[in-house]
Scaffold this motif. Structure first.
Motif, short mmCIF file in Angstrom:
data_model
loop_
_atom_site.label_atom_id
_atom_site.label_comp_id
_atom_site.label_asym_id
_atom_site.label_seq_id
_atom_site.Cartn_x
_atom_site.Cartn_y
_atom_site.Cartn_z
N CYS A 98 -15.65 -15.03 19.94
CA CYS A 98 -15.27 -16.22 20.70
C CYS A 98 -13.94 -15.98 21.43
N GLU A 100 -11.02 -16.63 20.37
CA GLU A 100 -9.99 -17.63 20.06
C GLU A 100 -9.72 -17.83 18.57
N CYS A 104 -10.70 -13.27 15.80
CA CYS A 104 -10.86 -12.70 17.15
C CYS A 104 -9.50 -12.33 17.76
N LEU A 113 -15.13 -16.04 13.45
CA LEU A 113 -15.39 -17.16 12.55
C LEU A 113 -16.30 -18.20 13.20
#
Ligand SMILES: NC(=O)c1ccc[n+]([C@@H]2O[C@H](COP(=O)([O-])OP(=O)(O)OC[C@H]3O[C@@H](n4cnc5c(N)ncnc54)[C@H](O)[C@@H]3O)[C@@H](O)[C@H]2O)c1
Ligand SMILES: [Zn+2]
Ligand SMILES: [Zn+2]
Length: 375
Positions: A98, A100, A104, A113
């Motif tokens: 993602c 973020e 990550c 996550l």
């Protein structure tokens, strides 16, 4: 806008229960939902982890629409999908990025996550896109590649150059990349160091390639299949140990014998044989050796020698070789495209989807590394 909103009836390889033979069945593949992509599969390949899933680990999910390595062409996309369009050539991946979440943004982890490894056999919204005989079928991780069509969330797909060798694209969707990444990203092997790789399937051969790229001076490969000696050489190993030739010594002792009794800086366990995890750990240097657990078996717990660990060694697990799919995997794909890896050496057999069970027989042959399933 979804370009093909109809259910597709096609063929797919289904496992109905632990230990049961895989059957090619007529399946129904639903249209993609908003953030999803439906893919017409072209080629798929078999990774040892498919057998782990088919044996009901880590959770039983049946009927199971098998396969997580492959390459295909986008057939249709959901209305919110912006990164893919009909005709794109894609490979499935099973960890998202993602960009973020805490993991990550960290250099230490590829376990996003928000889009984690899925072991529920379902899409991120908790449902399935495949059914067989009126029953919901489960996916393997985030896809089902041994099917003529499959649906995946766009976060679990990567576009590849359409001119890429399709069999090679299939190999980098899991096995080879996992091993390569374990050496590159998880172990972060230092130039001039020594490495032991346990098990020379596509994963282990990828680990050898990664160790070579990182400048390892000594790459010791361990396999009970003598035919893997020549494969290891092609990928860059410097020494080969067949434990069957030395029945009175442990694998870790054999590695120490080749390293002045010291052991190696890094060991990468790629067999999935539980007892070899402690051998991998103990084959590394006292005080600073690092062992990477990549292989996956069906046991819930693995034995690790307590003292061996206490003596300053590190044991680290790795999913998909620690590769972040957006940040790292394109590098592997480019190297694959540029023929920097001898991936033809992995491609030993091919079967049509309808003869999938023949593939399992071929895998028992000593000269078999990867079976390509032509969809
Ligand atoms: N962690 C991850 O993200 C990840 C990803 C892909 C695969 N895997 C796992 O990695 C492992 C390797 O996968 P693969 O597809 O390359 O498997 P594979 O079956 O093709 O290769 C395994 C190799 O290990 C060798 N071997 C088996 N028993 C041995 C022993 N006692 N001593 C030495 N060598 C032995 C075999 O001869 C074979 O060459 C599997 O356990 C698989 O489930 C993990
Ligand atoms: Zn795999
Ligand atoms: Zn994330």
């Amino acid at each position: 806008m979804a370009s093909s909103p109809q259910v597709i009836i096609c063929k797919g390889a289904i496992c109905w229960g632990t230990g049961e033979a895989v059957k090619v069945e007529e399946i129904q593949v639903d249209p993609p939902k908003a953030s999803e992509v439906r893919v017409k599969m072209l080629f798929a390949s078999i990774c040892h982890s498919d057998f782990v899933r088919a044996r009901g680990h880590p959770y039983p999910c049946f009927p199971l629409a098998l396969g997580h390595e492959g390459v295909g062409v986008v057939e249709s996309v959901g209305e919110k999908v912006t990164n893919f369009k009909e005709g794109d050539v894609v490979i499935p991946i099973y960890v998202g990025e993602c960009g973020e979440c805490e993991n990550c943004v960290s250099k230490e982890s590829n376990i996003c996550l928000r889009y984690p490894l899925s072991v529920s056999g379902l899409m991120p919204d908790g449902t399935s896109r495949i059914s067989v005989g009126g029953q919901k079928a489960y996916h393997v991780f985030s896809c089902s590649t041994w099917c003529e069509y499959m649906v995946s969330d766009e976060n679990y797909l990567m576009k590849v150059d359409p001119s890429i060798d399709l069999a090679h694209a299939s190999f980098i969707s899991c096995g080879f990349s996992t091993g390569f990444g374990a050496s590159w990203k998880t172990a972060q092997i230092q130039s001039g160091s020594s490495v032991a790789v346990f098990g020379l399937g596509a994963v282990g051969l990828g680990a050898i390639s990664g160790a070579k790229l990182m400048g390892a001076a000594k790459i010791i490969a361990i396999d009970i299949n003598e035919k893997k000696r020549e494969k290891g050489e092609v990928f860059g190993m410097t020494n080969f140990i067949n434990p069957k030739d030395h029945s009175n010594k442990s694998a870790s002792q054999l590695v120490k014998d080749l390293t002045n009794g010291m052991g190696v800086d890094y060991a990468v366990e790629c067999t999935g044989v539980a007892a070899l995890l402690t051998q991998a750990l103990e084959s590394t240097k006292v005080g600073k050796g690092k062992a990477i657990a990549v292989g996956a078996g069906i046991e819930e717990f693995v034995p690790v020698n307590w003292l061996g660990l206490l003596l300053g060694r590190t044991l680290r697990g790795s999913i998909f070789g620690g590769l972040k799919p957006k940040s790292d995997l394109p590098t592997v794909a480019t190297k694959c495209q540029n023929k920097e890896f001898p991936l033809d050496e992995l491609f030993t057999h091919e079967v049509p989807l309808t003869e999938i069970n023949k593939a399992f027989e071929l895998l028992k042959q000593p000269d078999c590394v990867k079976v390509i399933i032509k969809i």
